[in-house]
Design an enzyme around this catalytic site. Structure first.
Site, PDB file in Angstrom:
ATOM      1  N   ASP A  36      39.476 -31.330 -82.588  1.00 45.04           N
ATOM      2  CA  ASP A  36      40.357 -30.315 -82.007  1.00 45.04           C
ATOM      3  C   ASP A  36      41.272 -29.714 -83.073  1.00 45.04           C
ATOM      4  OD1 ASP A  36      41.512 -32.909 -82.129  1.00 45.04           O
ATOM      5  OD2 ASP A  36      43.100 -32.317 -80.742  1.00 45.04           O
ATOM      6  N   GLU A  60      42.509 -35.130 -80.064  1.00 43.54           N
ATOM      7  CA  GLU A  60      43.339 -36.143 -80.722  1.00 43.54           C
ATOM      8  C   GLU A  60      44.789 -35.686 -80.819  1.00 43.54           C
ATOM      9  OE1 GLU A  60      45.738 -37.980 -83.596  1.00 43.54           O
ATOM     10  OE2 GLU A  60      44.893 -35.990 -84.000  1.00 43.54           O
TER      11      GLU A  60
END
Length: 387
Positions: free
Chosen positions: A80, A138
């Site tokens: 991400d 994350e």
């Protein structure tokens, strides 16, 4: 087999760079990584590797079985991005306004994809099974790790290894630490409800700004006066908002901040003391103060034996003089959840570019050669764990 793996990884370096730069140009925020996840799935599908999509959300898990029985080793990379405008003047600058890979997750993903490809090409002569965990979200609690674990990504796994490309240390270096290496990451939101009024008549009000300022000062005394100096903790107020006209005394103020700790005991103490300070400040000022305290990721606690094992692997790859024990980092990482379930370790791979900027900075970048270093260490750790 390790030499063959290293040769394949070296030959794949340019492909790593291509993948990394593609992902850098097309970042997606936490929990919204549909296209990135599909890119990863397509990569494995094209190679004929067993792959599962939508693991715990947008997570992806691929598995490669060796030709001989053995242990199951998991390797993890996150994918991400962050809500930051990319300010780098490079050909691979983010094409998405206000979104960029400012922490190296694009490099993590490129590294793991090419490592998985190399292991797949050698799988008939390998023992055991290799699980490639591509984790979403994350950067934003509750994160993707915990939901992927609940969805079975660690089923049958004997050990897990992971790394973070680190722009603050020289490329070619490796940092390790047994025990807590990254902190638990919590956050709090506080709302001061005072009684606003005209700036000329403060005696008729309960000034939320003054009360909020007292809170900031009182909170800063917790670490210095309540936490054992031998222990570590951080309390930072990152936002203080009480917007009004210049001649209006604030009715409300809102504060937000973060708490970082390494042990469950200090984590509990910090939460208890913050709430006590809030209650005391409210009593002193005869007002209402509400607090929401949210626990984020636990501390990343590396297992002793697995850390010593990866240290030796890293020394074989880059040389013992470049492998150093790091002090604990106050940053948070949801790799912590994997280590609560299975043995393993998380380490830092130096990736400082010519002009370094901190992680989460608009001009963040890293030395792409670090991807090859990371791939070799993770790959060697996975293969030699079977011996």
């Amino acid at each position: 087999m390790k030499n063959q793996l290293f040769e394949k990884l070296t030959n794949a370096y340019e492909d790593m760079v291509v993948i990394r730069r593609h992902l850098h140009m097309h970042p997606e925020l936490s929990f919204k990584e549909e296209k990135t996840a599909q890119y990863i799935v397509d990569f494995y599908t094209d190679l004929g590797i067993e792959v599962q999509a939508n693991v715990g959300g947008n997570g992806v898990v691929a598995r490669v079985k060796g030709g001989k029985p053995g242990k199951t080793v998991a390797l993890r990379a996150d994918f991400d991005a962050l809500p930051i405008q990319d300010e780098k003047d490079v050909p691979y600058q983010s094409t998405v306004p206000g979104v960029m890979h400012a922490c190296g997750h694009d490099g993590h993903t490129a590294t793991l994809l090419q490592l998985a490809k190399a292991i797949h090409e050698l799988h008939e002569n390998l023992a055991g099974e290799y699980v490639f965990i591509h984790q979403h979200a994350e950067e934003l609690a509750p994160g993707g790790a915990i939901s992927m674990i609940e969805d079975g990504c660690l089923d049958g796994v004997d050990v897990i290894f992971g790394t973070h490309l680190w722009s603050q240390t020289d490329a070619g270096t490796v940092e390790y630490l047994a025990g807590p290496i990254m902190a638990a990451s919590d956050m709090f939101e506080i709302k001061v409800q005072g009684a606003g009024g005209h700036g000329a008549n403060p005696h008729q009000t309960k000034d939320a700004i003054v009360i909020g300022a007292q809170l900031v000062t009182n909170l800063q005394q917790i670490v210095s006066r309540r936490v054992d100096p031998i222990e570590s903790a951080v309390l930072s107020v990152g936002s203080f908002v009480a917007e009004n006209a210049f001649n209006v005394i604030a009715d409300t103020a809102k504060l937000r901040g973060t708490v970082r700790t390494f042990t469950p005991e200090i984590r509990d103490l910090m939460e208890t003391e913050i709430k006590r300070v809030v209650e005391g400040t409210a009593l002193t000022n005869n007002c209402t103060i509400d607090i929401v305290y949210r626990r984020g990721y636990p501390a990343v606690v590396n297992h002793k034996d697995e850390t010593a094992y990866v240290k030796k692997i890293a020394e074989d790859v880059v040389g013992s003089e470049l492998v150093v024990e790091t002090p604990p980092h106050m940053g948070g990482e949801d790799f912590a959840y994997y280590l609560e379930k299975v043995p393993g370790t998380f380490f830092f791979t130096g990736a400082k570019p010519d002009v370094p900027y901190p992680h989460h900075h608009p001009k963040f970048d890293f030395d792409e050669n670090a991807m090859l270093t990371a791939a070799k260490i993770l790959g060697a750790a996975a293969l030699e764990y079977q011996e």
